[in-house]
Scaffold this motif. Structure first.
Motif, short mmCIF file in Angstrom:
data_model
loop_
_atom_site.label_atom_id
_atom_site.label_comp_id
_atom_site.label_asym_id
_atom_site.label_seq_id
_atom_site.Cartn_x
_atom_site.Cartn_y
_atom_site.Cartn_z
N ALA A 66 38.33 48.42 39.23
CA ALA A 66 36.94 48.21 38.85
C ALA A 66 36.61 46.74 39.05
O ALA A 66 37.38 45.86 38.67
N GLU A 67 35.47 46.48 39.68
CA GLU A 67 34.96 45.12 39.79
C GLU A 67 33.94 44.97 38.68
O GLU A 67 32.98 45.73 38.61
N ILE A 68 34.16 44.00 37.80
CA ILE A 68 33.29 43.80 36.65
C ILE A 68 32.79 42.36 36.68
O ILE A 68 33.59 41.42 36.74
N THR A 69 31.47 42.21 36.66
CA THR A 69 30.87 40.89 36.66
C THR A 69 30.05 40.74 35.38
O THR A 69 29.16 41.54 35.12
N GLY A 72 27.93 36.42 35.63
CA GLY A 72 28.29 35.84 36.92
C GLY A 72 29.77 35.66 37.16
O GLY A 72 30.18 35.24 38.24
N ILE A 73 30.60 35.97 36.18
CA ILE A 73 32.05 35.81 36.32
C ILE A 73 32.65 37.17 36.67
O ILE A 73 32.53 38.12 35.90
N LYS A 74 33.28 37.24 37.85
CA LYS A 74 33.80 38.51 38.36
C LYS A 74 35.29 38.65 38.06
O LYS A 74 36.04 37.69 38.18
N SER A 75 35.68 39.88 37.69
CA SER A 75 37.10 40.18 37.52
C SER A 75 37.39 41.53 38.13
O SER A 75 36.50 42.36 38.28
N ILE A 76 38.63 41.71 38.50
CA ILE A 76 39.10 43.00 39.03
C ILE A 76 40.01 43.59 37.97
O ILE A 76 40.98 42.96 37.55
N GLU A 77 39.68 44.79 37.53
CA GLU A 77 40.42 45.45 36.46
C GLU A 77 40.85 46.84 36.92
O GLU A 77 40.31 47.37 37.89
N ASP A 78 41.80 47.41 36.22
CA ASP A 78 42.21 48.80 36.46
C ASP A 78 41.37 49.71 35.58
O ASP A 78 40.93 49.30 34.50
N TRP A 79 41.14 50.93 36.04
CA TRP A 79 40.44 51.91 35.22
C TRP A 79 40.99 53.30 35.52
O TRP A 79 41.55 53.54 36.58
N ASN A 80 40.81 54.22 34.58
CA ASN A 80 41.16 55.62 34.77
C ASN A 80 40.47 56.45 33.70
O ASN A 80 39.93 55.91 32.74
#
Length: 126
Positions: A66-69, A72-80
């Motif tokens: 998951a790309e979560i912003t 304005g700060i973006k992070s890449i996280e896992d999701w299920n």
């Protein structure tokens, strides 16, 4: 014998329905960006301006990322999905947080979680 065959067909049919429901939900969730429209903590609700929608969004990918912003700060996280289809697990700081899907359709996603004895709710639109 007839009861055994009927019971087997019912069980198989139930699994197919569950799998198709999960696929439909996953397709809805991963179809494009979800822009955060509001955040609610307990009774306090904060609307997110359309002017800042490009700074506050989520994109769930089919591959479990998951790309979560936020602001304005973006992070890449896992999701299920959780064991039940009404739960999404999203990693935060290396640990999964469980969000309940309150609403999911073609244009709206509402998820919530318990935090500090209050419910935190996110309302998102495509």
């Amino acid at each position: 014998m007839k009861k055994t065959i009927l019971l087997t067909l019912l069980v198989v049919s139930s699994f197919q329905n569950i799998n198709s429901q999960e696929k439909r939900e996953k397709d809805l969730l991963t179809s494009r960006k979800w822009y955060i429209k509001y955040m609610k903590f307990g009774e306090n609700k904060r609307e997110i301006s359309d002017k800042t929608k490009n700074e506050n969004w989520m994109l769930f990918n089919q591959n479990g990322k998951a790309e979560i912003t936020t602001q304005g700060i973006k992070s890449i996280e896992d999701w299920n999905f959780g064991k039940k289809h009404e739960i999404i697990n999203i990693s935060e700081d290396g640990k999964f947080t469980e969000y309940k899907i309150e609403k999911l359709n073609e244009s709206e996603l509402v998820i919530s979680r318990k935090y500090l004895n209050k419910t935190t709710t996110l309302g998102l639109k495509k």
